[in-house]
Design a protein around this motif. Structure first.
Motif, short mmCIF file in Angstrom:
data_model
loop_
_atom_site.label_atom_id
_atom_site.label_comp_id
_atom_site.label_asym_id
_atom_site.label_seq_id
_atom_site.Cartn_x
_atom_site.Cartn_y
_atom_site.Cartn_z
N ALA A 158 0.70 -0.98 -0.09
CA ALA A 158 0.10 -0.10 -0.18
C ALA A 158 0.77 1.33 -0.01
CB ALA A 158 -1.06 -0.01 1.07
N LYS A 165 1.00 9.45 -5.81
CA LYS A 165 0.07 10.79 -5.14
C LYS A 165 1.07 11.78 -4.61
CE LYS A 165 -3.74 9.30 -3.23
NZ LYS A 165 -4.63 8.86 -2.20
N THR A 254 -3.01 3.72 8.61
CA THR A 254 -2.41 4.46 7.40
C THR A 254 -3.63 4.44 6.32
OG1 THR A 254 -0.51 3.46 8.23
CG2 THR A 254 -0.62 4.76 6.08
N GLU A 255 -4.27 3.36 6.26
CA GLU A 255 -5.50 3.26 5.27
C GLU A 255 -6.57 3.97 5.61
OE1 GLU A 255 -5.76 1.26 2.76
OE2 GLU A 255 -8.02 0.62 2.63
N ARG A 257 -6.24 7.31 6.81
CA ARG A 257 -6.06 8.70 6.40
C ARG A 257 -5.96 8.82 4.95
NH1 ARG A 257 -7.53 12.26 7.52
NH2 ARG A 257 -5.71 13.92 7.45
N PRO A 258 -6.82 9.81 4.33
CA PRO A 258 -6.58 9.84 2.90
C PRO A 258 -5.51 11.00 2.75
CG PRO A 258 -9.06 10.35 3.59
CD PRO A 258 -8.07 10.26 4.76
N PHE A 259 -4.33 10.62 2.00
CA PHE A 259 -3.02 11.14 2.15
C PHE A 259 -3.47 12.61 1.08
CE2 PHE A 259 0.08 7.78 2.56
CZ PHE A 259 -0.48 7.47 3.88
#
Ligand code: PHE
Ligand code: CO
Length: 304
Positions: A158, A165, A254-255, A257-259
């Protein structure tokens, strides 16, 4: 002596300058793993023994389990084909040889495809305690055992997919900080106490005890937004370590939170100093920072 190698993510500092050696394709992969000499296998064996004498009681169980599954006790630089025969059926990952540091986008491309690029060379005797580029000891010993763990393996893939991005938003440093404080320098709570899972620590005889026992560094629970705004030191012991409860938590946090959101809102709050403590931090240990205050390695200070 600094930590033994400069971990992968520091490569983002260098990759801008990288020239692809002749004969390599755009994936930067070498077709074959090198044939190591007897002397080189001997260097591996000494590095391996040094860490195996230190790490019991410090490294997490998943690391030892991975070493065992992949037969790292055979002696000598491990053969990647032998590793892959076992690793691929377990989590779908393989380890592939690269000649040197590779550009960020190529690194992300390999991780996204479950390939871990490992240095196709080993440090010399003169570099026994410090080498700038990640060699096969750091890469294979430090990183590969945990790729046998399904949750950790999922996180690594991931992370690779998230690379594009960061490049688009021009916030690579922020994504690199996440890799740095997890994959390279992460700690984990276990029933037996805090343990190491970060490869930059696992391959370093000095940082292994320091990361868990020294009074100087902060030990804080992982917060993805916070870590992605935190600066890091690439050539000295860390001033702060971030702790997870387990690999599933690492992936889930981590998944969740939209980076995009992080990159768009980094704004002026970027970035916190490596030693910073915030009101919002979940603190396991408030570090004295005495090691850093004395000037770190540059002063010849003994880690405390
Ligand atoms: N949440 C990340 C994003 O929005 C993706 C990611 C998930 C990264 C899990 C690492 C681990 O880009
Ligand atoms: Co590394």
């Amino acid at each position: 002596m600094m930590y033994d190698v400069m971990p992968d993510v520091a490569k983002s500092v260098f990759t801008a300058k990288l020239q692809k050696p002749n004969g390599l394709s755009d994936d930067w992969l070498e077709l074959k793993q090198r044939k190591y000499s007897q002397e080189e296998h001997g260097i591996w064996d000494r590095l391996y023994k040094r860490q195996m004498d230190i790490l019991p009681g410090l490294a997490c169980d998943q690391f030892f389990k991975g070493l065992k599954l992949l037969n790292f006790d055979k002696g000598g630089v491990p053969n990647f084909d032998d590793i892959n025969k076992i690793l691929k059926p377990l989590t779908g990952w393989t380890v592939v040889p690269v000649p040197m540091l590779i550009p960020d986008h190529v690194f992300f491309y390999h991780l996204a495809n479950k390939r871990f690029p490992a240095g196709n060379f080993i440090r010399t005797n003169n570099q026994f305690d410090y080498i700038e580029e990640p060699d096969v000891f750091h890469d294979a010993f430090g990183h590969v055992p945990l790729l046998t763990d399904p949750d950790f393996a999922k996180y690594m893939q991931a992370y690779g997919k998230a690379g594009w991005k960061a490049l688009q938003y021009n916030h690579l440093k922020s994504l690199s900080a996440l890799y740095w404080y997890t994959v390279e320098f992460g700690l984990m709570n276990t029933d037996e106490g805090m343990r190491i899972y970060g490869a930059g620590i696992l391959s370093s005889p000095e940082e292994s005890p320091y990361s868990l026992k020294a009074k100087s560094p902060n030990r804080l629970h992982l917060n993805v937004d916070r870590v992605m705004r935190t600066d890091y030191k690439i050539d000295d012991l860390q001033a702060s370590y971030f702790v997870i409860n387990h690999f599933e938590e690492l992936f889930n946090l981590t998944e969740a939170r939209p980076f995009d959101d992080i990159y768009q809102n980094i704004g002026p709050s970027f970035q916190y100093a490596p030693a910073a403590l915030l009101d919002t931090d979940h603190v396991y240990q408030r570090g004295t920072q005495e090691y850093c205050l004395r000037g770190g390695h540059a002063s010849g200070a003994t880690p405390v």
